[in-house]
Design a protein around this motif. Structure first.
Motif, PDB file in Angstrom:
ATOM      1  N   LEU A   4      45.921  25.419  46.095  1.00  0.00           N
ATOM      2  CA  LEU A   4      46.413  26.454  47.210  1.00  0.00           C
ATOM      3  C   LEU A   4      47.939  26.211  47.298  1.00  0.00           C
ATOM      4  N   VAL A   5      48.520  27.344  47.386  1.00  0.00           N
ATOM      5  CA  VAL A   5      49.889  27.612  47.169  1.00  0.00           C
ATOM      6  C   VAL A   5      50.325  28.424  48.409  1.00  0.00           C
ATOM      7  N   GLU A   6      51.220  27.915  49.432  1.00  0.00           N
ATOM      8  CA  GLU A   6      52.072  28.476  50.387  1.00  0.00           C
ATOM      9  C   GLU A   6      53.106  29.185  49.941  1.00  0.00           C
ATOM     10  N   SER A   7      53.528  30.238  50.750  1.00  0.00           N
ATOM     11  CA  SER A   7      54.826  30.830  50.331  1.00  0.00           C
ATOM     12  C   SER A   7      55.263  31.704  51.998  1.00  0.00           C
ATOM     13  N   ALA A  23      47.864  31.625  48.503  1.00  0.00           N
ATOM     14  CA  ALA A  23      47.285  31.915  47.336  1.00  0.00           C
ATOM     15  C   ALA A  23      46.279  30.712  46.897  1.00  0.00           C
ATOM     16  N   THR A  24      45.133  31.289  46.653  1.00  0.00           N
ATOM     17  CA  THR A  24      43.963  30.338  46.233  1.00  0.00           C
ATOM     18  C   THR A  24      43.586  30.548  44.902  1.00  0.00           C
ATOM     19  N   SER A  25      43.185  29.259  44.204  1.00  0.00           N
ATOM     20  CA  SER A  25      42.502  29.538  42.790  1.00  0.00           C
ATOM     21  C   SER A  25      41.789  28.267  42.754  1.00  0.00           C
ATOM     22  N   CYS A  96      48.384  25.392  54.381  1.00  0.00           N
ATOM     23  CA  CYS A  96      47.075  25.969  54.244  1.00  0.00           C
ATOM     24  C   CYS A  96      45.922  25.100  53.778  1.00  0.00           C
ATOM     25  N   ALA A  97      45.064  25.268  54.430  1.00  0.00           N
ATOM     26  CA  ALA A  97      43.683  24.477  54.048  1.00  0.00           C
ATOM     27  C   ALA A  97      42.381  25.313  53.703  1.00  0.00           C
ATOM     28  N   SER A  98      41.691  24.850  52.762  1.00  0.00           N
ATOM     29  CA  SER A  98      40.202  25.111  52.630  1.00  0.00           C
ATOM     30  C   SER A  98      39.169  24.305  53.311  1.00  0.00           C
ATOM     31  N   CYS A  99      38.373  24.796  53.998  1.00  0.00           N
ATOM     32  CA  CYS A  99      37.777  23.940  55.006  1.00  0.00           C
ATOM     33  C   CYS A  99      36.290  24.565  54.968  1.00  0.00           C
ATOM     34  N   ARG A 100      35.448  23.512  55.435  1.00  0.00           N
ATOM     35  CA  ARG A 100      33.791  23.841  55.520  1.00  0.00           C
ATOM     36  C   ARG A 100      33.568  24.452  57.007  1.00  0.00           C
ATOM     37  N   GLY A 110      47.494  22.844  50.668  1.00  0.00           N
ATOM     38  CA  GLY A 110      48.722  23.032  49.906  1.00  0.00           C
ATOM     39  C   GLY A 110      49.394  22.106  50.483  1.00  0.00           C
ATOM     40  N   LEU A 111      50.745  22.358  49.590  1.00  0.00           N
ATOM     41  CA  LEU A 111      51.904  21.459  49.582  1.00  0.00           C
ATOM     42  C   LEU A 111      52.861  21.701  51.051  1.00  0.00           C
ATOM     43  N   GLY A 112      52.653  22.942  51.624  1.00  0.00           N
ATOM     44  CA  GLY A 112      53.322  23.232  52.853  1.00  0.00           C
ATOM     45  C   GLY A 112      54.397  24.282  52.485  1.00  0.00           C
ATOM     46  N   THR A 113      54.642  25.078  53.526  1.00  0.00           N
ATOM     47  CA  THR A 113      56.146  25.763  53.669  1.00  0.00           C
ATOM     48  C   THR A 113      56.797  25.463  54.761  1.00  0.00           C
TER      49      THR A 113
END
Length: 119
Positions: A4-7, A23-25, A96-100, A110-113
């Protein structure tokens, strides 16, 4: 590997707008809820906004309702947080986070912005 990459963060004046992107992958993007959290200096990380995999349900913390809008682009595997009428209290690192679930049980981050709102 999930990434997860924030911008989109930056330094703005109060009342301005910013649009954060995530952006997710590395996973089936459409099967998970996505959420934004933030952590201000000296404070615990807090939930800001989240949406279900089909974007049918969204949830916002009270302090951003009416100012922030979450959206999702399946074709780009991206999630966006449109932030309007920014206030100094919005200053934080946004993650950003991917969650259930829409606002919890998050297993990838992600690492944050950084967002800084000056008065």
């Amino acid at each position: 590997q999930v990434q997860l990459v924030e911008s989109g963060g930056g330094l703005v004046q109060a009342g301005a707008s910013l649009k954060l992107a995530c952006a997710t992958s590395g996973r089936t993007f459409s099967t998970y809820a996505m959420a934004w959290f933030r952590q201000a200096p000296g404070k615990e990380r807090e939930f800001v906004a989240g949406l279900t995999w089909n974007a049918a349900l969204t949830k916002y913390v009270d302090s951003v309702k009416g100012r922030f809008t979450l959206s999702k682009d399946h074709t780009r595997n991206a999630v966006y947080l449109q932030m309007n009428s920014l206030e100094p209290g919005d200053t934080a690192v946004y993650y950003c986070a991917s969650c259930r679930r829409i606002s919890s049980d998050c297993d990838h981050w992600g690492l944050g912005t950084q967002v800084i709102v000056s008065s």
